[in-house]
Scaffold this motif. Structure first.
Motif, PDB file in Angstrom:
ATOM      1  N   MET A   1       0.841  -1.192   0.000  1.00  0.00           N
ATOM      2  CA  MET A   1       0.000   0.000   0.000  1.00  0.00           C
ATOM      3  C   MET A   1       0.879   1.247   0.000  1.00  0.00           C
ATOM      4  O   MET A   1       1.624   1.494   0.953  1.00  0.00           O
ATOM      5  CB  MET A   1      -0.929   0.010   1.211  1.00  0.00           C
ATOM      6  N   ASN A   2       0.804   2.017  -1.106  1.00  0.00           N
ATOM      7  CA  ASN A   2       1.609   3.237  -1.237  1.00  0.00           C
ATOM      8  C   ASN A   2       3.080   2.962  -0.944  1.00  0.00           C
ATOM      9  O   ASN A   2       3.753   3.727  -0.252  1.00  0.00           O
ATOM     10  CB  ASN A   2       1.099   4.331  -0.297  1.00  0.00           C
ATOM     11  N   ALA A   3       3.577   1.845  -1.447  1.00  0.00           N
ATOM     12  CA  ALA A   3       4.953   1.425  -1.165  1.00  0.00           C
ATOM     13  C   ALA A   3       5.809   1.543  -2.433  1.00  0.00           C
ATOM     14  O   ALA A   3       5.280   1.631  -3.541  1.00  0.00           O
ATOM     15  CB  ALA A   3       4.966  -0.011  -0.650  1.00  0.00           C
TER      16      ALA A   3
ATOM     17  N   LEU B   1      -1.135  -0.832  -4.195  1.00  0.00           N
ATOM     18  CA  LEU B   1      -2.248   0.111  -4.208  1.00  0.00           C
ATOM     19  C   LEU B   1      -1.731   1.532  -4.042  1.00  0.00           C
ATOM     20  O   LEU B   1      -1.064   1.846  -3.061  1.00  0.00           O
ATOM     21  CB  LEU B   1      -3.237  -0.228  -3.094  1.00  0.00           C
ATOM     22  N   GLN B   2      -2.034   2.378  -5.009  1.00  0.00           N
ATOM     23  CA  GLN B   2      -1.616   3.773  -4.991  1.00  0.00           C
ATOM     24  C   GLN B   2      -2.849   4.662  -4.907  1.00  0.00           C
ATOM     25  O   GLN B   2      -3.877   4.408  -5.538  1.00  0.00           O
ATOM     26  CB  GLN B   2      -0.798   4.102  -6.236  1.00  0.00           C
TER      27      GLN B   2
ATOM     28  N   LEU C   1      -8.212   6.167  -6.286  1.00  0.00           N
ATOM     29  CA  LEU C   1      -9.248   7.199  -6.225  1.00  0.00           C
ATOM     30  C   LEU C   1      -9.989   7.291  -7.547  1.00  0.00           C
ATOM     31  O   LEU C   1     -11.221   7.399  -7.582  1.00  0.00           O
ATOM     32  CB  LEU C   1      -8.625   8.548  -5.872  1.00  0.00           C
ATOM     33  N   LYS C   2      -9.243   7.245  -8.654  1.00  0.00           N
ATOM     34  CA  LYS C   2      -9.885   7.335  -9.969  1.00  0.00           C
ATOM     35  C   LYS C   2     -10.829   6.157 -10.179  1.00  0.00           C
ATOM     36  O   LYS C   2     -11.968   6.328 -10.634  1.00  0.00           O
ATOM     37  CB  LYS C   2      -8.835   7.374 -11.074  1.00  0.00           C
ATOM     38  N   GLU C   3     -10.369   4.950  -9.839  1.00  0.00           N
ATOM     39  CA  GLU C   3     -11.205   3.769 -10.032  1.00  0.00           C
ATOM     40  C   GLU C   3     -12.472   3.858  -9.193  1.00  0.00           C
ATOM     41  O   GLU C   3     -13.582   3.577  -9.665  1.00  0.00           O
ATOM     42  CB  GLU C   3     -10.418   2.509  -9.677  1.00  0.00           C
ATOM     43  N   TYR C   4     -12.327   4.277  -7.925  1.00  0.00           N
ATOM     44  CA  TYR C   4     -13.478   4.373  -7.041  1.00  0.00           C
ATOM     45  C   TYR C   4     -14.434   5.466  -7.519  1.00  0.00           C
ATOM     46  O   TYR C   4     -15.654   5.268  -7.570  1.00  0.00           O
ATOM     47  CB  TYR C   4     -13.025   4.673  -5.612  1.00  0.00           C
ATOM     48  N   ALA C   5     -13.901   6.621  -7.909  1.00  0.00           N
ATOM     49  CA  ALA C   5     -14.742   7.721  -8.344  1.00  0.00           C
ATOM     50  C   ALA C   5     -15.507   7.372  -9.611  1.00  0.00           C
ATOM     51  O   ALA C   5     -16.682   7.724  -9.771  1.00  0.00           O
ATOM     52  CB  ALA C   5     -13.896   8.973  -8.568  1.00  0.00           C
TER      53      ALA C   5
ATOM     54  N   LEU D   1      -8.979   5.764   3.426  1.00  0.00           N
ATOM     55  CA  LEU D   1     -10.314   5.312   3.042  1.00  0.00           C
ATOM     56  C   LEU D   1     -10.310   4.724   1.634  1.00  0.00           C
ATOM     57  O   LEU D   1     -10.862   3.643   1.395  1.00  0.00           O
ATOM     58  CB  LEU D   1     -11.299   6.480   3.115  1.00  0.00           C
ATOM     59  N   VAL D   2      -9.679   5.426   0.696  1.00  0.00           N
ATOM     60  CA  VAL D   2      -9.667   4.977  -0.697  1.00  0.00           C
ATOM     61  C   VAL D   2      -8.875   3.681  -0.834  1.00  0.00           C
ATOM     62  O   VAL D   2      -9.311   2.731  -1.510  1.00  0.00           O
ATOM     63  CB  VAL D   2      -9.088   6.075  -1.605  1.00  0.00           C
ATOM     64  N   LEU D   3      -7.702   3.614  -0.198  1.00  0.00           N
ATOM     65  CA  LEU D   3      -6.875   2.404  -0.308  1.00  0.00           C
ATOM     66  C   LEU D   3      -7.554   1.203   0.345  1.00  0.00           C
ATOM     67  O   LEU D   3      -7.513   0.093  -0.189  1.00  0.00           O
ATOM     68  CB  LEU D   3      -5.508   2.655   0.324  1.00  0.00           C
TER      69      LEU D   3
END
Length: 303
Positions: free
Chosen positions: A43-45, A74-75, A80-84, A116-118
């Protein structure tokens, strides 16, 4: 039943530097080599685990890296784009809302938005199913953030449910919280035989189990040092004639006592505690991870 066998989604965490990433990667290797469809998540790694395992950096979606082993990093922006887009259903509207300069600056200041998004993206993958109705992944191993950050990550759904009015966001929080508190989800806490690492592990256990209400399935004491000599052997005259050898023996004895004390403290908690021996390596490699996996495979009651 073994501690981890009923778990599909496993968060591996602990104090920074205790070896949680190596444990997560080793577990993923172990499960994938046992023919379980396994997803290893960072995650963000900086794609650390992919390089350790000898693979190129994975894309923003799970990518098959070797038989039965998928990897994903996960970035925030891509998640965020996928969720939005799932919510807005229209990419031009997404670009208008999220990809202008002012909106991006605002997003950086919204508390816990990244977590939240990740978390939402991760839990989406945990619910993915194949056309025949089976889960896409048998095991999902998460190289979770270190102590303080992992509690904030896993507490996000509960915080939202207590702060936002009924609506889309609260509905998202409800299924996320239910996923984290499901019997198939758990945390595996990794510690070292040092006072600071053990104390942080104890605190993390109580926070996760009592406040966040995520099951802690097991504790893993990494780099456990067993005693090599009895106390009377340390006093043997032959050792006193070799000061360097005596010093090394006393250092090893000190590490063994520290390991025993750490194991005793962790064993007072309800989850089972397991000893993982020190695997000599200046920098973790695939061979190191394979050696750790072999050690875990032999631990009765862990898998």
């Amino acid at each position: 039943m073994s501690a981890l066998s009923p778990k599909r989604l496993l968060f591996v965490s602990g104090k920074g530097g205790v070896g949680k990433s190596s444990v997560a990667a080793s577990l993923a290797l172990l499960y994938s080599q046992a023919n379980a469809k396994t997803l290893l998540v960072e995650m963000n790694a900086p794609n650390h685990l992919a390089s350790l395992l000898g693979h190129p950096p994975p894309p923003s979606q799970p990518a098959l890296s070797e038989p039965n082993l998928w990897m994903v990093n996960l970035q925030f922006r891509s998640a965020l784009k996928e969720y939005a887009l799932m919510v807005l259903k229209y990419e031009p509207l997404y670009r208008a809302v999220f990809e202008n300069r002012w909106a991006q600056q605002l997003l950086d200041f919204i508390p816990s938005l990244q977590e939240l998004v990740l978390l939402g993206k991760l839990l989406f993958h945990s619910r993915e199913k194949t056309p025949n109705g089976q889960y896409r992944f048998d095991k999902i191993i998460v190289d979770a953030p270190a102590t303080g950050h992992v509690t904030r990550l896993l507490a996000i759904p509960s915080v939202l449910l207590h702060t936002v009015p009924p609506g889309t966001l609260s509905q998202e929080a409800q299924w996320m919280e239910a996923s984290l508190q499901a019997p198939s989800t758990a945390a595996l806490l990794v510690s070292l035989p040092t006072e600071m690492a053990v104390q942080e592990t104890l605190e993390l256990y109580h926070t996760l189990s009592a406040e966040v209400r995520v099951d802690v399935a097991a504790l893993l004491l990494n780099r456990f040092t067993p005693p090599l000599l009895l106390q009377e052997e340390l006093q043997h005259p032959a050792l006193s004639n070799h000061p360097t050898l005596l010093q090394l023996a006393k250092q090893q004895d000190s590490l063994a006592k520290e390991s025993y004390n750490a194991f005793s403290q962790l064993s007072q908690l309800p989850p089972p505690t397991f000893k993982l021996p020190h695997v000599p390596s200046v920098q973790p490699t695939r061979n190191t991870l394979s050696a750790l996996a072999a050690c875990m495979k032999k631990m009765k009651g862990l898998l």
